[in-house]
Design a protein around this motif. Structure first.
Motif, PDB file in Angstrom:
ATOM      1  N   ARG A  50     -59.128 -24.974  20.755  1.00 56.06           N
ATOM      2  CA  ARG A  50     -60.049 -23.939  21.229  1.00 56.06           C
ATOM      3  C   ARG A  50     -59.391 -23.104  22.330  1.00 56.06           C
ATOM      4  O   ARG A  50     -59.559 -21.874  22.391  1.00 56.06           O
ATOM      5  CB  ARG A  50     -61.344 -24.561  21.741  1.00 56.06           C
ATOM      6  N   ALA A  51     -58.638 -23.746  23.218  1.00 56.38           N
ATOM      7  CA  ALA A  51     -57.922 -23.008  24.265  1.00 56.38           C
ATOM      8  C   ALA A  51     -56.871 -22.105  23.643  1.00 56.38           C
ATOM      9  O   ALA A  51     -56.763 -20.917  23.989  1.00 56.38           O
ATOM     10  CB  ALA A  51     -57.289 -23.977  25.252  1.00 56.38           C
ATOM     11  N   ALA A  52     -56.090 -22.645  22.735  1.00 56.39           N
ATOM     12  CA  ALA A  52     -55.002 -21.877  22.125  1.00 56.39           C
ATOM     13  C   ALA A  52     -55.529 -20.656  21.374  1.00 56.39           C
ATOM     14  O   ALA A  52     -54.931 -19.576  21.425  1.00 56.39           O
ATOM     15  CB  ALA A  52     -54.206 -22.777  21.176  1.00 56.39           C
ATOM     16  N   LEU A  53     -56.649 -20.809  20.684  1.00 62.28           N
ATOM     17  CA  LEU A  53     -57.187 -19.711  19.890  1.00 62.28           C
ATOM     18  C   LEU A  53     -57.578 -18.536  20.770  1.00 62.28           C
ATOM     19  O   LEU A  53     -57.240 -17.377  20.474  1.00 62.28           O
ATOM     20  CB  LEU A  53     -58.393 -20.200  19.084  1.00 62.28           C
ATOM     21  N   LEU A  54     -58.300 -18.795  21.847  1.00 63.81           N
ATOM     22  CA  LEU A  54     -58.708 -17.707  22.740  1.00 63.81           C
ATOM     23  C   LEU A  54     -57.496 -17.046  23.377  1.00 63.81           C
ATOM     24  O   LEU A  54     -57.419 -15.810  23.464  1.00 63.81           O
ATOM     25  CB  LEU A  54     -59.652 -18.243  23.822  1.00 63.81           C
ATOM     26  N   LEU A  55     -56.525 -17.844  23.807  1.00 62.51           N
ATOM     27  CA  LEU A  55     -55.337 -17.289  24.451  1.00 62.51           C
ATOM     28  C   LEU A  55     -54.518 -16.437  23.480  1.00 62.51           C
ATOM     29  O   LEU A  55     -54.049 -15.346  23.836  1.00 62.51           O
ATOM     30  CB  LEU A  55     -54.483 -18.424  25.013  1.00 62.51           C
ATOM     31  N   ALA A  56     -54.352 -16.902  22.262  1.00 60.51           N
ATOM     32  CA  ALA A  56     -53.574 -16.143  21.280  1.00 60.51           C
ATOM     33  C   ALA A  56     -54.257 -14.828  20.939  1.00 60.51           C
ATOM     34  O   ALA A  56     -53.605 -13.782  20.810  1.00 60.51           O
ATOM     35  CB  ALA A  56     -53.360 -16.975  20.024  1.00 60.51           C
ATOM     36  N   ARG A  57     -55.567 -14.862  20.790  1.00 59.73           N
ATOM     37  CA  ARG A  57     -56.290 -13.637  20.489  1.00 59.73           C
ATOM     38  C   ARG A  57     -56.287 -12.658  21.658  1.00 59.73           C
ATOM     39  O   ARG A  57     -56.529 -11.459  21.462  1.00 59.73           O
ATOM     40  CB  ARG A  57     -57.727 -13.970  20.067  1.00 59.73           C
ATOM     41  N   ALA A  58     -55.993 -13.169  22.848  1.00 58.90           N
ATOM     42  CA  ALA A  58     -55.859 -12.298  24.017  1.00 58.90           C
ATOM     43  C   ALA A  58     -54.424 -11.798  24.196  1.00 58.90           C
ATOM     44  O   ALA A  58     -54.123 -11.140  25.185  1.00 58.90           O
ATOM     45  CB  ALA A  58     -56.308 -13.046  25.272  1.00 58.90           C
ATOM     46  N   GLY A  59     -53.545 -12.144  23.255  1.00 61.82           N
ATOM     47  CA  GLY A  59     -52.184 -11.623  23.288  1.00 61.82           C
ATOM     48  C   GLY A  59     -51.143 -12.549  23.858  1.00 61.82           C
ATOM     49  O   GLY A  59     -49.966 -12.163  23.974  1.00 61.82           O
ATOM     50  N   ARG A  60     -51.512 -13.783  24.182  1.00 64.24           N
ATOM     51  CA  ARG A  60     -50.532 -14.730  24.711  1.00 64.24           C
ATOM     52  C   ARG A  60     -49.743 -15.385  23.581  1.00 64.24           C
ATOM     53  O   ARG A  60     -50.274 -15.622  22.497  1.00 64.24           O
ATOM     54  CB  ARG A  60     -51.227 -15.819  25.543  1.00 64.24           C
ATOM     55  N   GLY A 199     -60.737 -26.155  10.195  1.00 64.36           N
ATOM     56  CA  GLY A 199     -61.056 -24.760  10.437  1.00 64.36           C
ATOM     57  C   GLY A 199     -60.390 -24.219  11.687  1.00 64.36           C
ATOM     58  O   GLY A 199     -59.900 -23.075  11.709  1.00 64.36           O
ATOM     59  N   LEU A 200     -60.330 -25.031  12.738  1.00 62.73           N
ATOM     60  CA  LEU A 200     -59.654 -24.608  13.964  1.00 62.73           C
ATOM     61  C   LEU A 200     -58.157 -24.412  13.723  1.00 62.73           C
ATOM     62  O   LEU A 200     -57.559 -23.432  14.211  1.00 62.73           O
ATOM     63  CB  LEU A 200     -59.871 -25.638  15.073  1.00 62.73           C
ATOM     64  N   LEU A 201     -57.546 -25.324  12.980  1.00 57.05           N
ATOM     65  CA  LEU A 201     -56.119 -25.169  12.671  1.00 57.05           C
ATOM     66  C   LEU A 201     -55.858 -23.868  11.922  1.00 57.05           C
ATOM     67  O   LEU A 201     -54.906 -23.135  12.241  1.00 57.05           O
ATOM     68  CB  LEU A 201     -55.637 -26.351  11.831  1.00 57.05           C
ATOM     69  N   GLU A 202     -56.681 -23.582  10.936  1.00 53.21           N
ATOM     70  CA  GLU A 202     -56.477 -22.382  10.130  1.00 53.21           C
ATOM     71  C   GLU A 202     -56.623 -21.114  10.969  1.00 53.21           C
ATOM     72  O   GLU A 202     -55.836 -20.170  10.821  1.00 53.21           O
ATOM     73  CB  GLU A 202     -57.474 -22.378   8.971  1.00 53.21           C
ATOM     74  N   ARG A 203     -57.595 -21.080  11.845  1.00 52.29           N
ATOM     75  CA  ARG A 203     -57.798 -19.885  12.657  1.00 52.29           C
ATOM     76  C   ARG A 203     -56.720 -19.740  13.714  1.00 52.29           C
ATOM     77  O   ARG A 203     -56.335 -18.620  14.075  1.00 52.29           O
ATOM     78  CB  ARG A 203     -59.204 -19.912  13.250  1.00 52.29           C
ATOM     79  N   ASN A 204     -56.200 -20.848  14.218  1.00 54.63           N
ATOM     80  CA  ASN A 204     -55.066 -20.769  15.138  1.00 54.63           C
ATOM     81  C   ASN A 204     -53.831 -20.232  14.434  1.00 54.63           C
ATOM     82  O   ASN A 204     -53.110 -19.387  14.977  1.00 54.63           O
ATOM     83  CB  ASN A 204     -54.784 -22.143  15.746  1.00 54.63           C
ATOM     84  N   ALA A 205     -53.574 -20.720  13.232  1.00 55.28           N
ATOM     85  CA  ALA A 205     -52.413 -20.233  12.488  1.00 55.28           C
ATOM     86  C   ALA A 205     -52.529 -18.742  12.215  1.00 55.28           C
ATOM     87  O   ALA A 205     -51.547 -17.989  12.355  1.00 55.28           O
ATOM     88  CB  ALA A 205     -52.283 -21.008  11.181  1.00 55.28           C
TER      89      ALA A 205
END
Length: 447
Positions: A50-60, A199-205
């Motif tokens: 959950r942390a990684a997903l928000l950070l990646a979508r914010a450009g990190r 589902g979290l893995l797929e959205r992170n990828a």
């Protein structure tokens, strides 16, 4: 070694989580780690993803590493309960910290649950998330009165719904006579933890997060420069601006500061063989999650995707073999649910949760080094919520504030992450609950 007892276990019983039948963990992509990343997340469970997903979508640029294959830990081993859960009661917090603090904590617990349900819906994660409610069985008249006072106070100050269930009405909720009444909380829920994690893995990828399993972190060293940390792993080293430690019950001694603050303990679960649909409806008519009022709870729920009953209990009992676990859990099931005495178990499994010395979850950090862990039986909801909160804090979002970052994360002198005291502590809880309740089920727990 205990000999297999095929009177209680199917001949092809699996010593693996039931959830893995449909959502088995798989190996992540191989390949070298990048030399640098904006954020390195240690742990690929709900918190880390959950942390990684928000950070990646914010450009990190985010790299997630895990000692095992992603999903091999508690994320695909837990019971899939959803709710506002805390080992410290509302009344206990009110008495020790005041009404304002207790209300703040329990309001955030509700926020964690509600935002998780919204997240699953918005992301369209098909994981059988449902609000079928929860039934809490009281193991004694004294426990019934305590439960009634607790839920009345929560309703008075937060408006959260509940209904007390008298002893003569229990069979409307569960096919048992073992409880002295109880309560229903109609808006709580459950999900399939394997599908949620998948589902979290797929959205992170899809968001560009690099996820690497079979990569054990051997050290986190602060260094000079914009990349403030050197993260050393068994697959190579990489530098990071920020690091999140999100390992909960799988925190190793190499993560020294955090390992001295979480108390890993084993939970045990089982699944019955496939049952007739009418038997499942008889056992749990409203398809609710069922727990009891003891400190060391037993729990039951219908499988969301088949006609089986899932159950767990005997936490931190020290059992290791599949047959030993099966014997204990089948005995609990047969005593609590007599209609299932002749039913066999098709799966048994175990996994690690994590408690804390103050029985509270903790999230926080400073100067680029962050953590969220110690969920005390509430990992699906609180792990998801606090992972998101930590990411917000890294992004400088004021919405990242949480009551679970306010208090120091306590440890105990001489504790180094090996909870030698857990079996004795759980035996004490069983004895205490059994002394109060004095039901056959509590006597079984105590032995």
């Amino acid at each position: 070694m205990i000999s297999p007892d095929h009177s209680i276990t199917a001949e092809n019983m699996r010593f693996a989580p039931y959830w893995w039948d449909a959502a088995c963990p798989s190996a992540s992509e191989n390949g070298p780690l990048p030399p640098v990343a904006d954020v390195v997340v240690v742990g690929s469970g709900y918190t880390g993803l959950r942390a990684a997903l928000l950070l990646a979508r914010a450009g990190r640029q985010v790299v997630v590493v895990d000692r095992e294959d992603p999903g091999s830990g508690a994320a695909r081993r837990n019971a899939g309960f959803l709710g506002r859960v805390l080992k410290k009661s509302f009344l206990g917090l009110r008495n020790s910290r005041g009404l304002e603090h207790a209300t703040h904590v329990y309001r955030e617990l509700d926020q964690a649950y509600q935002t998780l349900m919204v997240f699953i819906a918005e992301e369209e994660i098909d994981c059988f998330a449902a609000r079928d409610g929860r039934f809490i069985g009281a193991t004694s008249p004294a426990h019934y009165e305590l439960l009634a006072r607790e839920l009345e106070a929560v309703n008075k100050h937060l408006g959260l719904p509940y209904a007390m269930v008298g002893r003569h009405e229990v069979r409307k909720e569960l096919a048992t006579d073992i409880y002295h009444g109880g309560a229903t909380i109609p808006d709580l829920g459950s999900l399939h933890p394997g599908f949620y994690h998948q589902g979290l893995l797929e959205r992170n990828a899809a968001a560009g997060v690099m996820i690497r399993g079979q990569t054990d972190v051997t050290g986190i060293v602060r260094q000079n420069g914009p990349y403030r940390f050197l993260v050393t792993t068994t697959a190579g080293n990489l530098a990071a601006r920020d690091v999140i430690v999100a390992t909960n019950g799988y925190t190793t001694a190499r993560l020294g500061w955090w390992s001295r603050r979480v108390i890993p303990f084993q939970g045990y679960m089982a699944a019955t063989e496939e049952l007739a649909p009418e038997l499942v409806r008889k056992i749990i008519p409203h398809r609710r999650v069922v727990i009891d009022t003891d400190t060391n709870i037993d729990f039951f729920r219908p499988a969301p995707d088949s006609n089986r009953i899932l159950l767990g209990g005997a936490t931190a009992g020290g059992m290791q073999s599949a047959d030993e676990i099966a014997l204990k859990l089948h005995a609990i099931m047969a005593l609590a649910l007599p209609d299932l005495r002749q039913v066999k178990l098709s799966h048994v499994w175990t996994g690690f949760c994590a408690g804390t010395f103050d029985l509270m979850p903790h999230a926080g950090g400073r100067d680029g080094l962050w953590h969220a862990m110690g969920y005390n039986f509430a990992g699906v909801t609180m792990g998801s919520y606090l992972g998101h909160k930590i990411a917000q804090q890294i992004l400088g979002d004021p919405e990242g504030r949480t009551v679970f970052s306010q208090d120091p994360f306590p440890t105990m002198p001489f504790y180094r992450g090996k909870p030698w005291f857990m079996p004795a502590a759980m035996k004490y809880f069983d004895w205490k609950d059994g002394k109060t309740a004095r039901t056959p089920l509590d006597r079984l727990k105590a032995h």
